[in-house]
Scaffold this motif. Structure first.
Motif, PDB file in Angstrom:
ATOM      1  N   TRP A 129      45.952  17.396 100.509  1.00  0.00           N
ATOM      2  CA  TRP A 129      44.999  16.296 100.355  1.00  0.00           C
ATOM      3  C   TRP A 129      45.700  14.952 100.164  1.00  0.00           C
ATOM      4  CZ3 TRP A 129      40.427  16.048 102.087  1.00  0.00           C
ATOM      5  CH2 TRP A 129      39.599  17.171 102.138  1.00  0.00           C
ATOM      6  N   LEU A 130      46.826  14.942  99.467  1.00  0.00           N
ATOM      7  CA  LEU A 130      47.583  13.686  99.316  1.00  0.00           C
ATOM      8  C   LEU A 130      48.106  13.202 100.671  1.00  0.00           C
ATOM      9  CD1 LEU A 130      49.639  14.230  96.031  1.00  0.00           C
ATOM     10  CD2 LEU A 130      47.708  12.692  96.378  1.00  0.00           C
ATOM     11  N   TYR A 131      48.555  14.129 101.485  1.00  0.00           N
ATOM     12  CA  TYR A 131      49.066  13.773 102.812  1.00  0.00           C
ATOM     13  C   TYR A 131      47.933  13.255 103.698  1.00  0.00           C
ATOM     14  CZ  TYR A 131      52.033  14.251 106.984  1.00  0.00           C
ATOM     15  OH  TYR A 131      52.770  14.014 108.123  1.00  0.00           O
ATOM     16  N   TRP A 132      46.788  13.921 103.627  1.00  0.00           N
ATOM     17  CA  TRP A 132      45.609  13.450 104.374  1.00  0.00           C
ATOM     18  C   TRP A 132      45.232  12.036 103.928  1.00  0.00           C
ATOM     19  CZ3 TRP A 132      40.737  11.934 102.773  1.00  0.00           C
ATOM     20  CH2 TRP A 132      39.762  11.798 103.775  1.00  0.00           C
ATOM     21  N   PHE A 133      45.222  11.801 102.628  1.00  0.00           N
ATOM     22  CA  PHE A 133      44.882  10.500 102.070  1.00  0.00           C
ATOM     23  C   PHE A 133      45.852   9.434 102.571  1.00  0.00           C
ATOM     24  CE2 PHE A 133      45.366   7.633  98.213  1.00  0.00           C
ATOM     25  CZ  PHE A 133      44.239   6.888  98.491  1.00  0.00           C
ATOM     26  N   PHE A 134      47.138   9.760 102.602  1.00  0.00           N
ATOM     27  CA  PHE A 134      48.141   8.817 103.079  1.00  0.00           C
ATOM     28  C   PHE A 134      47.839   8.373 104.509  1.00  0.00           C
ATOM     29  CE2 PHE A 134      51.978   8.183 105.622  1.00  0.00           C
ATOM     30  CZ  PHE A 134      52.619   7.169 104.938  1.00  0.00           C
ATOM     31  N   TRP A 135      47.561   9.326 105.376  1.00  0.00           N
ATOM     32  CA  TRP A 135      47.393   8.980 106.784  1.00  0.00           C
ATOM     33  C   TRP A 135      46.083   8.265 107.080  1.00  0.00           C
ATOM     34  CZ3 TRP A 135      50.991   8.146 110.021  1.00  0.00           C
ATOM     35  CH2 TRP A 135      52.202   8.827 109.940  1.00  0.00           C
ATOM     36  N   PRO A 184      40.486  -7.115 100.063  1.00  0.00           N
ATOM     37  CA  PRO A 184      41.908  -6.863 100.348  1.00  0.00           C
ATOM     38  C   PRO A 184      42.786  -6.824  99.112  1.00  0.00           C
ATOM     39  CG  PRO A 184      41.322  -9.115 100.942  1.00  0.00           C
ATOM     40  CD  PRO A 184      40.046  -8.415 100.602  1.00  0.00           C
ATOM     41  N   GLU A 185      42.419  -7.549  98.064  1.00  0.00           N
ATOM     42  CA  GLU A 185      43.279  -7.637  96.883  1.00  0.00           C
ATOM     43  C   GLU A 185      42.830  -6.731  95.749  1.00  0.00           C
ATOM     44  OE1 GLU A 185      43.546 -11.725  95.816  1.00  0.00           O
ATOM     45  OE2 GLU A 185      44.518 -12.322  97.684  1.00  0.00           O
ATOM     46  N   THR A 186      41.794  -5.945  95.975  1.00  0.00           N
ATOM     47  CA  THR A 186      41.322  -5.032  94.928  1.00  0.00           C
ATOM     48  C   THR A 186      41.298  -3.595  95.439  1.00  0.00           C
ATOM     49  OG1 THR A 186      39.040  -5.593  95.573  1.00  0.00           O
ATOM     50  CG2 THR A 186      39.986  -6.762  93.674  1.00  0.00           C
ATOM     51  N   VAL A 187      40.216  -3.228  96.132  1.00  0.00           N
ATOM     52  CA  VAL A 187      40.066  -1.836  96.576  1.00  0.00           C
ATOM     53  C   VAL A 187      41.154  -1.441  97.559  1.00  0.00           C
ATOM     54  CG1 VAL A 187      38.534  -0.169  97.697  1.00  0.00           C
ATOM     55  CG2 VAL A 187      37.580  -1.947  96.217  1.00  0.00           C
ATOM     56  N   PHE A 188      41.383  -2.287  98.558  1.00  0.00           N
ATOM     57  CA  PHE A 188      42.360  -1.917  99.581  1.00  0.00           C
ATOM     58  C   PHE A 188      43.776  -1.899  99.011  1.00  0.00           C
ATOM     59  CE2 PHE A 188      44.989  -2.578 103.428  1.00  0.00           C
ATOM     60  CZ  PHE A 188      44.555  -1.462 104.134  1.00  0.00           C
ATOM     61  N   GLU A 189      44.070  -2.811  98.122  1.00  0.00           N
ATOM     62  CA  GLU A 189      45.392  -2.809  97.481  1.00  0.00           C
ATOM     63  C   GLU A 189      45.587  -1.536  96.667  1.00  0.00           C
ATOM     64  OE1 GLU A 189      48.133  -5.565  94.484  1.00  0.00           O
ATOM     65  OE2 GLU A 189      46.160  -6.252  95.119  1.00  0.00           O
ATOM     66  N   PHE A 190      44.516  -1.073  96.020  1.00  0.00           N
ATOM     67  CA  PHE A 190      44.590   0.189  95.276  1.00  0.00           C
ATOM     68  C   PHE A 190      44.878   1.355  96.226  1.00  0.00           C
ATOM     69  CE2 PHE A 190      42.286   4.102  94.228  1.00  0.00           C
ATOM     70  CZ  PHE A 190      42.969   4.479  93.089  1.00  0.00           C
ATOM     71  N   LEU A 245      46.407   1.262  99.091  1.00  0.00           N
ATOM     72  CA  LEU A 245      47.796   1.155  99.548  1.00  0.00           C
ATOM     73  C   LEU A 245      48.772   1.652  98.488  1.00  0.00           C
ATOM     74  CD1 LEU A 245      48.057  -2.275 101.419  1.00  0.00           C
ATOM     75  CD2 LEU A 245      48.245   0.006 102.401  1.00  0.00           C
ATOM     76  N   ASN A 246      48.628   1.136  97.277  1.00  0.00           N
ATOM     77  CA  ASN A 246      49.574   1.476  96.213  1.00  0.00           C
ATOM     78  C   ASN A 246      49.483   2.943  95.801  1.00  0.00           C
ATOM     79  OD1 ASN A 246      50.787  -1.056  95.925  1.00  0.00           O
ATOM     80  ND2 ASN A 246      49.169  -1.794  94.598  1.00  0.00           N
ATOM     81  N   SER A 247      48.273   3.488  95.792  1.00  0.00           N
ATOM     82  CA  SER A 247      48.094   4.856  95.319  1.00  0.00           C
ATOM     83  C   SER A 247      48.521   5.890  96.353  1.00  0.00           C
ATOM     84  CB  SER A 247      46.634   5.104  94.929  1.00  0.00           C
ATOM     85  OG  SER A 247      45.769   4.850  96.023  1.00  0.00           O
ATOM     86  N   SER A 248      48.779   5.459  97.590  1.00  0.00           N
ATOM     87  CA  SER A 248      49.254   6.399  98.611  1.00  0.00           C
ATOM     88  C   SER A 248      50.702   6.117  99.002  1.00  0.00           C
ATOM     89  CB  SER A 248      48.375   6.314  99.866  1.00  0.00           C
ATOM     90  OG  SER A 248      48.489   5.027 100.466  1.00  0.00           O
ATOM     91  N   GLY A 249      51.285   5.061  98.428  1.00  0.00           N
ATOM     92  CA  GLY A 249      52.595   4.598  98.868  1.00  0.00           C
ATOM     93  C   GLY A 249      53.737   5.568  98.651  1.00  0.00           C
ATOM     94  N   GLN A 270      54.582  -0.429  90.214  1.00  0.00           N
ATOM     95  CA  GLN A 270      53.125  -0.309  90.303  1.00  0.00           C
ATOM     96  C   GLN A 270      52.727   0.744  91.331  1.00  0.00           C
ATOM     97  OE1 GLN A 270      51.073  -3.823  91.621  1.00  0.00           O
ATOM     98  NE2 GLN A 270      49.064  -3.086  91.010  1.00  0.00           N
ATOM     99  N   GLN A 271      53.393   0.732  92.469  1.00  0.00           N
ATOM    100  CA  GLN A 271      53.095   1.701  93.521  1.00  0.00           C
ATOM    101  C   GLN A 271      53.331   3.118  93.035  1.00  0.00           C
ATOM    102  OE1 GLN A 271      55.645   2.316  97.246  1.00  0.00           O
ATOM    103  NE2 GLN A 271      54.080   0.906  97.982  1.00  0.00           N
ATOM    104  N   MET A 272      54.451   3.331  92.351  1.00  0.00           N
ATOM    105  CA  MET A 272      54.769   4.675  91.879  1.00  0.00           C
ATOM    106  C   MET A 272      53.796   5.132  90.798  1.00  0.00           C
ATOM    107  SD  MET A 272      56.399   7.432  92.004  1.00  0.00           S
ATOM    108  CE  MET A 272      57.699   7.085  93.187  1.00  0.00           C
TER     109      MET A 272
END
Length: 471
Positions: free
Chosen positions: A111-117, A371-377, A379-383, A445-447
């Motif tokens: 599921w993490l891999y699916w989320f990343f892609w 772009p600076e709230t939900v989408f940034e989350f 990006l960072n949570s899948s990085g 933050q990403q980690m």
């Protein structure tokens, strides 16, 4: 915990009459498709665009950063290749984690891999739309993003052969572009190209030396470049839909060293040799456009835009394919809705494709609205998922090696070097990179967010495993 039962993809490829209709993928990928997917899988849009930031961070020492990241990928791919050659599966490392470590592990990493892609789908669709809007300003950016997503969704829904054919040409263009750059830049570096003088090692050792920002910059540079290698594992998922999965996995695994050496170290090394590492053009235009402009190639920016769009479309195409096959595998193992594990009359997992596209579309919308709230989350949570995936591959291989030798020694055609010592060394290197990300201000933050999301999915996976045991 034997591996005697073939995976769904193996049954499909072998024409197993016991496989229920609608439950198996169609073996529609040709050997040339798999070969180009393997070669092009390591060439992402980040190489063309994002590598300038790494050069600015580490200077010429970025070559060491790429070499370390490349070494990590080579070792991980060797481990994955050992498992995939013995037991090709559409779920790849998620399936192996399921069998070697437990259902919780396969559920979590799948599921993490699916989320990343699916997050990558949104990033790449927006990147393609940005360039296309520059070419045709009359069409709004959101319309280009929508169009790109629709076209590639239709391609993936048509058949796996359609995906393979599109990827064959997309990857082919990327490979030709990199090879052409290496030839032109190489001639310029040695002063063979008309109108150029040999540059020698001035740009590698001048402007502060080879390590202008100190040894620590090598690790900071590695954090910037390591994620650009994500995608090299796609061939192990795709191999399950080919006629000769084990053969293609062996070939892809054995060729990963020269692919990384030529495409990454070769091209970046020439770019750093041609221009000073602190040149503003490297960061603003990217190393490839800046190098071609330095040589005097006309319309370098436009040429590279075309190549970047191709790379982005290739990444989108493969991202949708990869996410849908992982969802299909999860559905087959009852870790996702059962519909995800079903195929239509064309042999493609339509429900898995549509679910992946739907999340991708939602993420694209968030990229424009928040772009600076939900989408940034997102990006960072899948990085940091790439590091989690590689870590799970390592631990899975430690157990799967014994299972393969016990249950299917005749399929043990790819072997990890110096097992288990190199496997443990790779685990240590990955853990070191993870630890350094917590230490690094830009990666922290990403980690942290990736670990939080990973922990939530892991908790859900453990809970589901316990529920199954009760049942």
């Amino acid at each position: 915990m034997g591996l005697q039962t073939p995976s769904a993809s193996e049954a499909a490829a072998s024409g197993d009459p016991g496989t229920p209709p609608g439950d198996s993928l169609k073996a529609g990928l040709k050997n040339r498709h798999l070969s180009m997917i393997a070669i092009g899988g390591v060439i992402g849009a980040g190489l063309f665009v994002g590598s300038g930031a790494g050069i600015a961070k580490a200077g010429p020492a970025i070559l060491i950063s790429y070499a370390l990241a490349g070494l990590l990928v080579v070792l991980v791919m060797r481990m994955l290749g050992e498992m995939a050659a013995a037991d090709p599966s559409s779920g790849s490392f998620s399936t192996y984690a399921d069998r070697a470590l437990g259902r919780w592990a396969g559920f979590t990493i799948g599921w993490l891999y699916w989320f990343f892609w699916v997050v990558v789908l949104a990033v790449e669709a927006t990147a393609a739309a940005t360039i296309l809007t520059g070419w045709v300003p009359a069409v709004p950016q959101w319309a280009w993003a929508l169009l790109v997503m629709i076209v590639l969704t239709a391609t993936n829904l048509a058949s796996v052969g359609s995906y393979g054919e599109f990827e064959f040409w997309f990857a082919g263009i990327k490979v030709v572009a990199i090879v052409a750059f290496i030839v032109i830049a190489g001639l310029a570096v040695f002063g063979v190209l008309p109108g150029t003088d040999a540059v020698g090692t001035e740009n590698l050792t001048g402007q502060g030396g080879f390590l202008p920002n100190g040894p620590g910059a090598i690790l900071s540079g590695m954090l910037l470049v390591v994620f650009s290698f994500m995608g090299s594992e796609i061939v192990t998922l795709a191999a399950g839909e080919s006629a000769e999965p084990s053969k293609m996995v062996r070939r892809a695994t054995n060729s990963v060293i020269w692919r990384i050496g030529i495409f990454y170290l070769g091209s970046i090394g020439l770019a750093v040799a041609l221009l000073p590492w602190n040149s503003d053009a490297l960061l603003k235009e990217g190393p490839y456009v800046a190098s071609l402009n330095e040589i005097g190639i006309p319309h370098a920016g436009t040429i590279m835009d075309v190549i970047v769009v191709t790379a982005v479309l290739s990444c989108l195409n493969s991202g949708l394919y990869t996410a849908s096959r992982m969802a299909f595998s999860l559905g087959q193992r009852s870790d996702a809705p059962k519909a995800f594990g079903q195929t239509d009359k064309r042999g493609v997992p339509a429900a898995a494709i549509w679910s992946s596209v739907a999340f991708g579309f939602v993420a694209v919308i968030f990229n424009y609205t928040s772009p600076e709230t939900v989408f940034e989350f997102l990006l960072n949570s899948s990085g940091a998922v790439a590091l989690f995936v590689w870590l799970v591959i390592c631990f899975s291989q430690l157990r799967m090696r014994r299972i393969i030798e016990r249950d299917m020694p005749e399929r043990h055609t790819v072997r990890m070097w110096l097992y288990p010592y190199l496997t443990y060394a790779t685990i240590a290197l990955i853990l070191f990179v993870i630890g350094y990300m917590f230490y690094d201000a830009e990666g922290r933050q990403q980690m942290i967010m990736s670990v939080v999301v990973g922990a939530l999915v892991l908790a859900l996976g453990v809970w589901r495993q316990r529920q199954r045991r009760r049942v």
